[in-house]
Design a protein around this motif. Structure first.
Motif, PDB file in Angstrom:
ATOM      1  N   ASP A   1      20.786-100.401 -57.775  1.00 45.43           N
ATOM      2  CA  ASP A   1      22.030-100.938 -58.322  1.00 45.43           C
ATOM      3  C   ASP A   1      23.021-101.114 -57.170  1.00 45.43           C
ATOM      4  O   ASP A   1      23.382-100.146 -56.498  1.00 45.43           O
TER       5      ASP A   1
ATOM      6  N   GLN B   1      23.316 -97.214 -56.070  1.00 37.56           N
ATOM      7  CA  GLN B   1      22.322 -96.264 -56.571  1.00 37.56           C
ATOM      8  C   GLN B   1      20.959 -96.509 -55.919  1.00 37.56           C
ATOM      9  O   GLN B   1      20.570 -97.655 -55.698  1.00 37.56           O
TER      10      GLN B   1
ATOM     11  N   ARG C   1      20.905 -82.013 -58.461  1.00 42.54           N
ATOM     12  CA  ARG C   1      21.179 -81.426 -59.772  1.00 42.54           C
ATOM     13  C   ARG C   1      20.234 -81.993 -60.818  1.00 42.54           C
ATOM     14  O   ARG C   1      19.952 -83.194 -60.812  1.00 42.54           O
TER      15      ARG C   1
ATOM     16  N   GLU D   1      19.716 -83.686 -63.971  1.00 40.54           N
ATOM     17  CA  GLU D   1      20.585 -84.471 -64.853  1.00 40.54           C
ATOM     18  C   GLU D   1      19.912 -84.811 -66.169  1.00 40.54           C
ATOM     19  O   GLU D   1      20.583 -85.105 -67.154  1.00 40.54           O
ATOM     20  N   ALA D   2      18.595 -84.814 -66.192  1.00 40.02           N
ATOM     21  CA  ALA D   2      17.927 -85.169 -67.448  1.00 40.02           C
ATOM     22  C   ALA D   2      16.594 -84.463 -67.565  1.00 40.02           C
ATOM     23  O   ALA D   2      15.904 -84.220 -66.568  1.00 40.02           O
ATOM     24  N   HIS D   3      16.273 -84.104 -68.792  1.00 39.41           N
ATOM     25  CA  HIS D   3      14.985 -83.514 -69.121  1.00 39.41           C
ATOM     26  C   HIS D   3      14.503 -84.229 -70.376  1.00 39.41           C
ATOM     27  O   HIS D   3      14.914 -83.896 -71.479  1.00 39.41           O
ATOM     28  N   TYR D   4      13.686 -85.234 -70.171  1.00 40.68           N
ATOM     29  CA  TYR D   4      13.182 -86.035 -71.291  1.00 40.68           C
ATOM     30  C   TYR D   4      11.893 -85.426 -71.817  1.00 40.68           C
ATOM     31  O   TYR D   4      10.954 -85.206 -71.056  1.00 40.68           O
ATOM     32  N   ARG D   5      11.849 -85.162 -73.112  1.00 38.49           N
ATOM     33  CA  ARG D   5      10.633 -84.608 -73.708  1.00 38.49           C
ATOM     34  C   ARG D   5       9.915 -85.662 -74.528  1.00 38.49           C
ATOM     35  O   ARG D   5      10.503 -86.291 -75.398  1.00 38.49           O
ATOM     36  N   GLU D   6       8.638 -85.838 -74.250  1.00 32.91           N
ATOM     37  CA  GLU D   6       7.789 -86.757 -75.014  1.00 32.91           C
ATOM     38  C   GLU D   6       8.422 -88.138 -75.138  1.00 32.91           C
ATOM     39  O   GLU D   6       8.422 -88.748 -76.197  1.00 32.91           O
ATOM     40  N   HIS D   7       8.935 -88.618 -74.033  1.00 34.88           N
ATOM     41  CA  HIS D   7       9.665 -89.885 -74.014  1.00 34.88           C
ATOM     42  C   HIS D   7       8.752 -91.082 -73.746  1.00 34.88           C
ATOM     43  O   HIS D   7       9.198 -92.224 -73.759  1.00 34.88           O
ATOM     44  N   ALA D   8       7.475 -90.797 -73.466  1.00 35.57           N
ATOM     45  CA  ALA D   8       6.524 -91.877 -73.186  1.00 35.57           C
ATOM     46  C   ALA D   8       5.109 -91.303 -73.247  1.00 35.57           C
ATOM     47  O   ALA D   8       4.920 -90.089 -73.177  1.00 35.57           O
ATOM     48  N   MET D   9       4.130 -92.197 -73.380  1.00 36.36           N
ATOM     49  CA  MET D   9       2.735 -91.773 -73.326  1.00 36.36           C
ATOM     50  C   MET D   9       2.233 -92.019 -71.913  1.00 36.36           C
ATOM     51  O   MET D   9       2.502 -93.054 -71.318  1.00 36.36           O
TER      52      MET D   9
ATOM     53  N   TRP E   1       1.546 -86.959 -74.126  1.00 32.09           N
ATOM     54  CA  TRP E   1       2.988 -87.107 -74.054  1.00 32.09           C
ATOM     55  C   TRP E   1       3.497 -86.672 -72.695  1.00 32.09           C
ATOM     56  O   TRP E   1       3.072 -85.662 -72.148  1.00 32.09           O
TER      57      TRP E   1
ATOM     58  N   HIS F   1      14.885 -85.641 -64.299  1.00 29.06           N
ATOM     59  CA  HIS F   1      15.643 -86.494 -63.379  1.00 29.06           C
ATOM     60  C   HIS F   1      16.590 -85.606 -62.579  1.00 29.06           C
ATOM     61  O   HIS F   1      17.336 -84.819 -63.177  1.00 29.06           O
TER      62      HIS F   1
END
Lengths: 189, 197
Positions: free
Chosen positions: B91, B96, B154, B156-164, B169, B174
């Motif tokens: 970006d 970014q 840091r 910033e994100a913890h995505y659970r089962e957000h994709a196969m 899963w 992040h």
């Protein structure tokens, strides 16, 4: 996947239905407001841009392929007139991921309407569309919005700081999410 | 965007452009299933790895968002190519970039990834003037998560089962760091012998 619900969809106090061209004035009434636009990516809308947006939304009422969106107008049952708008988007078909969104006329804030509508969106996504995970995003400063997400049983999964530059300022964003089995467990209680 | 001065030298490593002759070394780690997760392309056989290498050879400067700087990580002591690091400009308005790193299995747990990543953060913030650099890793990849934390990034994100991913899963972390949060390496590698003399 085909999820094409029958409309209107009702909750205790609300009626959710697809947009029509006749909704322009009601939507413009709140979309022109600076306090509504404050936490959205665009500024306050003109009547023409509202008309254009609604034109695009007519017919977006089913999920078939990745990227499809359902846009719904929110009315109270007691009297007709649009008080807000909802979205349910199929973001990832293989991973059965969806995103929900809601915007309400400030005159109707503080009465639990967003939570009531949001709960129905989750039900549509999990029960209707068979999604595995549903997420929602909002500006971190938009407390009212993420409190709705928390009331809906969504967990804060992300807090992005200065990850984008929006309308001349650094953006701070929350992502909330809930998995199907978490939602079902909470529903049973 | 200014050109990075290559190669970049750290205590034990040299970060340099990829070259045609790197094919076998890249093949040795690229085709591994756990590495596939972090690639934007399929790299399961020699033809696919060759294509990936050809792309990475071109990635040594940033003209526009989407461009990346991909560098081979070479151990100075024996000149072995042990992995790769990259910085992708995602970006322009918000400055970014995404940091990625891969170290071959036989070279892990010796701090090489951290040493290379640190040099790339210096490059991103000091030379390329990025505002924020982020990195992703699988939640179960504890070594990578620890390394990113140790660099001061840091969560910033913890995505659970957000994709196969490969039939199961995926769970993803992040990490991010802002320019003002970055503690510079402050190792003056730029000081050249002829300037001191």
């Amino acid at each position: 996947m085909v999820y094409a619900p029958r409309y209107p969809i009702e909750t205790d106090r609300l009626r959710l239905r697809p947009f029509t061209r006749g909704d322009v004035d009601a939507v413009f009434a709140y979309r022109q407001r600076a306090d509504v636009a404050r936490y959205l990516s665009d500024g306050p809308m003109t009547r023409e841009s509202v008309a254009e947006a609604l034109q695009m939304r007519v017919g977006q009422e089913a999920l078939r392929v990745e990227g499809d969106k359902i846009f719904l107008a929110v009315e109270t049952k007691e009297r007709s007139g649009v008080i807000g708008e909802l979205s349910l988007i199929l973001r990832d078909e293989a991973g059965r991921q969806g995103e929900i969104g809601y915007i309400l006329d400030p005159g109707y804030h503080g009465q639990g309407y967003a939570t009531e509508a949001g709960a129905k969106l989750l039900e549509m996504g999990f029960d209707g569309a068979g999604l595995h995970r549903i997420y929602a995003r909002c500006a971190a400063a938009n407390h009212a919005s993420w409190r709705v997400m928390e009331r809906l049983g969504m967990r804060r999964e992300a807090h992005f700081r200065e990850h984008a530059f929006v309308k001349g300022a650094w953006d701070e964003e929350f992502v909330y999410a809930v998995l199907e089995d978490e939602w079902r467990t909470a529903e049973r209680r | 965007m200014p050109m990075p001065e290559l190669p970049i030298e750290t205590d034990r490593l040299l970060l340099r452009n990829f070259q045609k002759s790197d094919l076998d070394a890249v093949m040795s780690y690229h085709a591994l299933p756990d590495v596939q997760r972090y690639l934007d392309w399929k790299a399961r056989d020699k033809v696919e790895v060759q294509a990936a290498l050809d792309t990475m050879i071109q990635e040594h400067r940033m003209h526009r968002p989407g461009d990346a700087i991909s560098l081979a990580v070479v151990r100075k002591s024996d000149n072995a190519l042990i992995g790769q690091v990259s910085l992708r400009w995602t970006d322009a308005t918000a400055g970014q970039a995404e940091l990625r790193f891969i170290v071959g299995p036989t070279y892990r747990r010796q701090g090489y990834a951290r040493e290379a990543a640190r040099a790339m953060l210096d490059l991103g913030f000091d030379k390329l003037s990025m505002h924020r650099i982020f990195a992703r890793c699988a939640a179960r990849n504890e070594a990578s998560a620890k390394m990113l934390r140790d660099l001061g990034m840091r969560l910033e994100a913890h995505y659970r089962e957000h994709a196969m991913f490969q039939g199961e899963w995926d769970e993803e972390l992040h990490f991010a760091l802002l320019d003002r949060e970055w503690l510079r390496g402050s190792k003056v590698k730029e000081l050249r012998r002829h300037m001191v003399a």
